[in-house]
Design a protein around this motif. Structure first.
Motif, PDB file in Angstrom:
ATOM      1  N   LYS A   1       0.908  -1.241  -0.047  1.00  0.00           N
ATOM      2  CA  LYS A   1      -0.025  -0.023  -0.101  1.00  0.00           C
ATOM      3  C   LYS A   1       0.975   1.424   0.027  1.00  0.00           C
TER       4      LYS A   1
ATOM      5  N   GLY B   1       0.951   4.923   0.426  1.00  0.00           N
ATOM      6  CA  GLY B   1       0.164   6.181   0.847  1.00  0.00           C
ATOM      7  C   GLY B   1       0.134   7.279   0.051  1.00  0.00           C
TER       8      GLY B   1
ATOM      9  N   GLY C   1      -2.940   4.928  -2.283  1.00  0.00           N
ATOM     10  CA  GLY C   1      -3.762   5.628  -1.166  1.00  0.00           C
ATOM     11  C   GLY C   1      -4.771   6.653  -1.872  1.00  0.00           C
TER      12      GLY C   1
ATOM     13  N   MET D   1      -8.912   7.360  -4.825  1.00  0.00           N
ATOM     14  CA  MET D   1      -7.811   6.115  -4.698  1.00  0.00           C
ATOM     15  C   MET D   1      -7.784   5.634  -6.347  1.00  0.00           C
TER      16      MET D   1
ATOM     17  N   SER E   1      -7.787   3.991   2.826  1.00  0.00           N
ATOM     18  CA  SER E   1      -6.917   2.985   1.797  1.00  0.00           C
ATOM     19  C   SER E   1      -6.140   2.211   2.850  1.00  0.00           C
ATOM     20  N   ASP E   2      -5.811   2.358   3.984  1.00  0.00           N
ATOM     21  CA  ASP E   2      -4.769   1.596   4.875  1.00  0.00           C
ATOM     22  C   ASP E   2      -5.671   0.300   4.935  1.00  0.00           C
TER      23      ASP E   2
ATOM     24  N   LYS F   1       4.459   4.903   4.137  1.00  0.00           N
ATOM     25  CA  LYS F   1       4.041   5.923   4.364  1.00  0.00           C
ATOM     26  C   LYS F   1       5.052   7.388   4.106  1.00  0.00           C
TER      27      LYS F   1
END
Length: 180
Positions: A5, A7, A36, A66, A121-122, A141
């Motif tokens: 993922k 960010g 993200g 997203m 989105s996390d 992140k």
């Protein structure tokens, strides 16, 4: 398969292209990228505050944010293959490439456990990882991530969303949050 993922705040980070290049070069057949919402989701939050529309609408707008980020990431690194559904993601991975999730499957017609700002989105990355039976989730992140902090502390600090620690605790795979 790993879920990575990225960010949305990475859209303002000079290291974004490097992350995309590394994923494209070394993640083929092993990685699905979850984008993200970044500034697009921030605009949804501002619009919801201004106009007072419901969380279901805000959720769907943030998911579309997203999708916009996914389009941008694909433009920056065309070797990442856009994939909207779980079957498409599996197919891309099976062909030895890196899938870039366009999260239309997360759009909702009615409120449910996903349609709250406690889920960003996390947590959607965790949701997708469960659906794909992933081996690991890596959340990258752009902000400072203290490796000594647990997930609950990271959520309290606003680094990850509030639902993430509980969902990660019940995951059948390792979950890592790191600073880009």
């Amino acid at each position: 398969m790993w879920i990575v993922k990225l960010g949305g705040s990475l859209a303002r980070d000079t290291g974004l292209r490097s992350w995309l290049r590394v994923l494209a070069e070394f993640g083929g057949g092993r990685v699905a990228v979850v984008p993200g919402g970044g500034a697009f989701a921030d605009q949804v939050r501002a619009a919801q505050t201004r106009w007072g529309f419901d969380d279901l609408t805000a959720h769907n707008m943030a998911v579309l944010g997203m999708a916009q980020t996914a389009q941008m990431l694909h433009a920056l690194e065309p070797r990442l293959v856009l994939a909207a559904g779980e079957d498409e993601i599996r197919q891309v991975i099976h062909t030895g490439r890196v899938a870039l999730w366009v999260p239309f499957a997360a759009l909702r017609d009615a409120p449910d456990m996903l349609t709250t700002w406690d889920v960003t989105s996390d947590s959607l990355a965790l949701w997708l990882a469960r659906r794909l039976n992933a081996e690991r989730v890596l959340v990258v992140k752009a902000c400072t991530v203290d490796p000594a902090l647990g997930l609950a502390d990271l959520a309290a600090a606003g680094v990850i969303d509030r639902r993430f620690p509980d969902w990660a605790r019940h995951a059948a795979f390792p979950v890592d949050v790191l600073q880009a």
